[in-house]
Scaffold this motif. Structure first.
Motif, PDB file in Angstrom:
ATOM      1  N   LYS A  11      16.879  -7.748 -54.922  1.00  0.00           N
ATOM      2  CA  LYS A  11      16.179  -6.902 -55.897  1.00  0.00           C
ATOM      3  C   LYS A  11      15.757  -5.564 -55.302  1.00  0.00           C
ATOM      4  CE  LYS A  11      14.273 -10.629 -58.700  1.00  0.00           C
ATOM      5  NZ  LYS A  11      13.051 -11.311 -59.158  1.00  0.00           N
ATOM      6  N   THR A  12      15.681  -5.498 -53.975  1.00  0.00           N
ATOM      7  CA  THR A  12      15.238  -4.257 -53.319  1.00  0.00           C
ATOM      8  C   THR A  12      16.247  -3.845 -52.239  1.00  0.00           C
ATOM      9  OG1 THR A  12      13.893  -5.515 -51.744  1.00  0.00           O
ATOM     10  CG2 THR A  12      12.785  -4.702 -53.728  1.00  0.00           C
ATOM     11  N   PRO A  13      17.478  -3.534 -52.635  1.00  0.00           N
ATOM     12  CA  PRO A  13      18.454  -3.114 -51.617  1.00  0.00           C
ATOM     13  C   PRO A  13      18.022  -1.812 -50.944  1.00  0.00           C
ATOM     14  CG  PRO A  13      19.310  -2.737 -53.832  1.00  0.00           C
ATOM     15  CD  PRO A  13      18.009  -3.466 -53.987  1.00  0.00           C
ATOM     16  N   ARG A  14      18.354  -1.681 -49.689  1.00  0.00           N
ATOM     17  CA  ARG A  14      17.994  -0.502 -48.901  1.00  0.00           C
ATOM     18  C   ARG A  14      19.258   0.231 -48.470  1.00  0.00           C
ATOM     19  NH1 ARG A  14      12.736  -0.012 -50.276  1.00  0.00           N
ATOM     20  NH2 ARG A  14      11.797  -2.071 -50.212  1.00  0.00           N
ATOM     21  N   PHE A  15      19.144   1.536 -48.370  1.00  0.00           N
ATOM     22  CA  PHE A  15      20.280   2.374 -48.013  1.00  0.00           C
ATOM     23  C   PHE A  15      20.711   2.115 -46.568  1.00  0.00           C
ATOM     24  CE2 PHE A  15      22.063   6.303 -46.294  1.00  0.00           C
ATOM     25  CZ  PHE A  15      23.100   6.517 -47.191  1.00  0.00           C
ATOM     26  N   ASP A  16      21.987   1.867 -46.356  1.00  0.00           N
ATOM     27  CA  ASP A  16      22.590   1.721 -45.023  1.00  0.00           C
ATOM     28  C   ASP A  16      21.821   0.740 -44.128  1.00  0.00           C
ATOM     29  OD1 ASP A  16      24.392   2.160 -42.915  1.00  0.00           O
ATOM     30  OD2 ASP A  16      23.277   3.902 -42.190  1.00  0.00           O
ATOM     31  N   SER A  17      21.395  -0.378 -44.693  1.00  0.00           N
ATOM     32  CA  SER A  17      20.605  -1.355 -43.924  1.00  0.00           C
ATOM     33  C   SER A  17      21.293  -1.775 -42.636  1.00  0.00           C
ATOM     34  CB  SER A  17      20.336  -2.607 -44.759  1.00  0.00           C
ATOM     35  OG  SER A  17      19.556  -2.306 -45.874  1.00  0.00           O
ATOM     36  N   ASP A  18      22.579  -2.131 -42.736  1.00  0.00           N
ATOM     37  CA  ASP A  18      23.293  -2.599 -41.545  1.00  0.00           C
ATOM     38  C   ASP A  18      23.345  -1.530 -40.467  1.00  0.00           C
ATOM     39  OD1 ASP A  18      23.692  -5.045 -42.784  1.00  0.00           O
ATOM     40  OD2 ASP A  18      25.746  -4.590 -43.399  1.00  0.00           O
ATOM     41  N   GLY A  19      23.611  -0.295 -40.853  1.00  0.00           N
ATOM     42  CA  GLY A  19      23.669   0.806 -39.888  1.00  0.00           C
ATOM     43  C   GLY A  19      22.315   1.072 -39.253  1.00  0.00           C
TER      44      GLY A  19
END
Length: 182
Positions: A20-28
């Motif tokens: 519900k709260t995806p974050r930008f470029d989390s993996d990076g």
């Protein structure tokens, strides 16, 4: 006086990184934080993981799954953990005492969310005369009603690059750039 650095990793907690709260470029962002943390440990600089503790609020209650740091973060036994209680990490936490104890005068700042806890902590650290380096590609946020997450991140990187410092300084660098100059 030589600058003694600490890496701050703010609110990289499971409760902030959900479907519900995806974050930008989390993996990076996580990969860059882990790489910086490894470098800081090799140089004997503290790595400080900060977790929002919403005890009593019903959210981010201490020792719940949402309070835990992300499993992908490389956290070592000698790293420092600090609970925070407001957007500004310095507010009523052990951060200031910890920094004083380790004689830290330069903060390298990463984490989530760019426009809330990361910005509040940067603003507070600036008024306390710290030398600050914000990792340009080491903080993240989610989509906002009027702006995409990328726009929010780009905007705050611009704001921080153009702030008037106090006795310290503030700069914004990509993780790779910092790695070459640390």
């Amino acid at each position: 006086m030589e600058n003694k650095k600490a890496l701050l990793v703010i609110d990289m907690q499971k409760g902030s990184f959900t479907e519900k709260t995806p974050r930008f470029d989390s993996d990076g962002v996580i990969k860059r934080i882990n790489k910086l943390a490894k470098l800081f440990r090799a140089l004997n600089f503290p790595v400080i993981f900060i977790q929002h503790d919403g005890s009593g609020s019903g959210e981010f209650e201490k020792n719940t799954t949402e309070w835990e740091n992300l499993d992908e973060l490389d956290i070592q036994p000698n790293d420092i953990n600090i609970d925070k209680y407001a957007n500004d990490v310095f507010y009523n936490s052990e951060l200031q005492n910890t920094l004083n104890f380790h004689k830290i005068n330069e903060l390298i700042i990463t984490g989530c969310a760019t426009d809330f806890c990361v910005d509040s902590t940067i603003q507070s650290a600036l008024t306390k005369d710290y030398h600050i380096t914000v990792i340009e590609d080491g903080h993240t946020t989610g989509e906002r009603p009027q702006l995409s997450a990328k726009q929010v991140i780009d905007h705050y990187n611009w704001v921080w690059k153009n702030m008037i410092p106090t006795k310290g300084k503030i700069q914004v660098k990509k993780a790779e750039e910092l790695e070459k100059t640390i």
